[in-house]
Design a protein around this motif. Structure first.
Motif, PDB file in Angstrom:
ATOM      1  N   GLY A  28      12.469  17.149  -9.841  1.00 43.95           N
ATOM      2  CA  GLY A  28      10.985  16.000 -10.462  1.00 43.95           C
ATOM      3  C   GLY A  28      10.310  15.746  -9.591  1.00 43.95           C
ATOM      4  N   GLU A  29      10.304  14.834  -8.565  1.00 46.03           N
ATOM      5  CA  GLU A  29       9.499  14.058  -7.845  1.00 46.03           C
ATOM      6  C   GLU A  29       8.773  14.573  -6.886  1.00 46.03           C
ATOM      7  OE1 GLU A  29      12.217  11.207  -5.570  1.00 46.03           O
ATOM      8  OE2 GLU A  29      11.695  10.572  -8.048  1.00 46.03           O
ATOM      9  N   PRO A  93       7.412   8.042  -0.452  1.00 44.93           N
ATOM     10  CA  PRO A  93       7.028   7.863  -1.511  1.00 44.93           C
ATOM     11  C   PRO A  93       6.552   8.328  -2.777  1.00 44.93           C
ATOM     12  CG  PRO A  93       5.991   8.360  -0.125  1.00 44.93           C
ATOM     13  CD  PRO A  93       6.786   8.971   0.825  1.00 44.93           C
ATOM     14  N   HIS A  94       6.885   9.753  -2.885  1.00 44.75           N
ATOM     15  CA  HIS A  94       6.966  10.092  -4.574  1.00 44.75           C
ATOM     16  C   HIS A  94       8.187  10.132  -5.257  1.00 44.75           C
ATOM     17  CE1 HIS A  94       3.447  12.176  -3.136  1.00 44.75           C
ATOM     18  NE2 HIS A  94       4.268  13.105  -1.447  1.00 44.75           N
ATOM     19  N   MET A  98      11.194   4.271  -6.999  1.00 45.30           N
ATOM     20  CA  MET A  98      10.363   2.915  -6.930  1.00 45.30           C
ATOM     21  C   MET A  98       9.413   3.795  -5.714  1.00 45.30           C
ATOM     22  SD  MET A  98      13.878   1.019  -5.546  1.00 45.30           S
ATOM     23  CE  MET A  98      15.100   3.081  -4.468  1.00 45.30           C
ATOM     24  N   PRO A  99       8.570   3.593  -6.345  1.00 48.34           N
ATOM     25  CA  PRO A  99       7.032   4.333  -5.631  1.00 48.34           C
ATOM     26  C   PRO A  99       7.091   3.468  -4.246  1.00 48.34           C
ATOM     27  CG  PRO A  99       6.494   3.267  -7.828  1.00 48.34           C
ATOM     28  CD  PRO A  99       7.751   3.596  -8.115  1.00 48.34           C
ATOM     29  N   GLU A 100       5.883   4.176  -3.486  1.00 45.87           N
ATOM     30  CA  GLU A 100       5.953   3.121  -2.335  1.00 45.87           C
ATOM     31  C   GLU A 100       5.593   1.974  -2.519  1.00 45.87           C
ATOM     32  OE1 GLU A 100       2.080   4.338   0.570  1.00 45.87           O
ATOM     33  OE2 GLU A 100       1.645   5.864  -0.506  1.00 45.87           O
ATOM     34  N   GLY A 101       4.241   1.315  -3.510  1.00 49.23           N
ATOM     35  CA  GLY A 101       4.446  -0.038  -3.518  1.00 49.23           C
ATOM     36  C   GLY A 101       5.274  -0.704  -3.497  1.00 49.23           C
ATOM     37  N   ALA A 102       6.785  -0.496  -4.233  1.00 50.49           N
ATOM     38  CA  ALA A 102       8.069  -0.720  -4.163  1.00 50.49           C
ATOM     39  C   ALA A 102       8.714  -0.987  -2.305  1.00 50.49           C
ATOM     40  CB  ALA A 102       9.302   0.068  -4.801  1.00 50.49           C
ATOM     41  N   ALA A 103       8.476  -0.301  -1.412  1.00 51.41           N
ATOM     42  CA  ALA A 103       8.619   0.156  -0.212  1.00 51.41           C
ATOM     43  C   ALA A 103       7.602  -0.977   0.253  1.00 51.41           C
ATOM     44  CB  ALA A 103       8.345   1.606   0.337  1.00 51.41           C
ATOM     45  N   GLY A 121      10.767  11.801  -2.188  1.00 47.97           N
ATOM     46  CA  GLY A 121      10.870  11.499  -2.454  1.00 47.97           C
ATOM     47  C   GLY A 121      11.831  10.972  -2.313  1.00 47.97           C
ATOM     48  N   HIS A 122      12.705  10.228  -3.806  1.00 43.58           N
ATOM     49  CA  HIS A 122      13.983   9.683  -4.084  1.00 43.58           C
ATOM     50  C   HIS A 122      14.924  10.122  -3.160  1.00 43.58           C
ATOM     51  CE1 HIS A 122      15.892   6.130  -6.131  1.00 43.58           C
ATOM     52  NE2 HIS A 122      17.616   7.433  -6.244  1.00 43.58           N
ATOM     53  N   TRP A 123      15.575  11.338  -2.812  1.00 43.17           N
ATOM     54  CA  TRP A 123      16.430  11.805  -1.893  1.00 43.17           C
ATOM     55  C   TRP A 123      15.609  12.519  -0.621  1.00 43.17           C
ATOM     56  CZ3 TRP A 123      20.172  10.439  -4.644  1.00 43.17           C
ATOM     57  CH2 TRP A 123      20.336   9.899  -6.450  1.00 43.17           C
ATOM     58  N   LEU A 124      14.735  11.127  -0.406  1.00 47.08           N
ATOM     59  CA  LEU A 124      14.455  11.670   1.302  1.00 47.08           C
ATOM     60  C   LEU A 124      15.563  12.338   2.470  1.00 47.08           C
ATOM     61  CD1 LEU A 124      12.004  11.259   2.211  1.00 47.08           C
ATOM     62  CD2 LEU A 124      12.551   9.027   3.404  1.00 47.08           C
ATOM     63  N   LEU A 125      16.666  11.799   2.330  1.00 49.38           N
ATOM     64  CA  LEU A 125      18.005  12.415   3.386  1.00 49.38           C
ATOM     65  C   LEU A 125      18.145  14.113   3.455  1.00 49.38           C
ATOM     66  CD1 LEU A 125      20.415  10.002   3.380  1.00 49.38           C
ATOM     67  CD2 LEU A 125      19.207  10.337   5.091  1.00 49.38           C
ATOM     68  N   GLU A 126      17.410  14.688   2.139  1.00 47.61           N
ATOM     69  CA  GLU A 126      18.113  15.869   1.489  1.00 47.61           C
ATOM     70  C   GLU A 126      16.856  16.895   2.257  1.00 47.61           C
ATOM     71  OE1 GLU A 126      20.446  17.114   0.051  1.00 47.61           O
ATOM     72  OE2 GLU A 126      21.830  14.997  -0.342  1.00 47.61           O
TER      73      GLU A 126
END
Length: 150
Positions: A28-29, A93-94, A98-103, A121-126
């Motif tokens: 989705g993101e 950041p997508h 936890m969008p970029e601001g959280a980082a 996005g959240h699943w960056l390792l993928e």
């Protein structure tokens, strides 16, 4: 839902705890140009693990309990401010959770942290495994260099 964890609110969450819900979760993101990097195995195998009872109910209750994770943040932040551990932050950041601001928020407590934003996005390792591994190896090599002679 956190303000009103009623059976009705939990039922609304439960509607999304399905294989199609997992697919939407994982895709989705993510920007369209990298969606193809995510194998359908991710949601298919995840659902195979979670989809059998009582897995879906456990997941709904875990999601409902995330407010307790948020309540824990001040202790985590105090630890980071006090101890200043060497920190690598690799973030997509997508990320809908936890969008970029959280980082970037971590930098308030860890101003010397190393931050890398990759187009995911959240699943960056993928989607960015090779880049993440390279950043981790470089970081660990600088923070914990190998002993001479090994």
């Amino acid at each position: 839902m956190w303000a009103d964890p009623s059976p009705r609110a939990l039922a609304e969450v439960a509607e999304h705890v399905s294989e199609s819900g997992f697919r939407a979760e994982f895709l989705g993101e993510v920007p369209g140009e990298i969606v193809d990097r995510i194998s359908p195995d991710l949601w298919t195998l995840s659902w195979a693990q979670v989809g059998r009872p009582p897995g879906p109910d456990h997941l709904v209750h875990l999601l409902a309990d995330q407010r307790n994770t948020v309540d824990w943040f001040p202790r985590q932040q105090a630890y980071l401010r006090e101890h200043q551990p060497a920190t690598l932050i690799v973030w997509g950041p997508h990320d809908g959770y936890m969008p970029e601001g959280a980082a970037r928020a971590y930098l308030r407590d860890l101003p010397d942290a190393e931050l890398h934003l990759l187009d995911g996005g959240h699943w960056l390792l993928e989607t960015h495994l090779d880049e993440v591994v390279s950043l981790m190896r470089d970081f660990l090599g600088r923070v914990h260099p190998p002993a001479a002679g090994r």
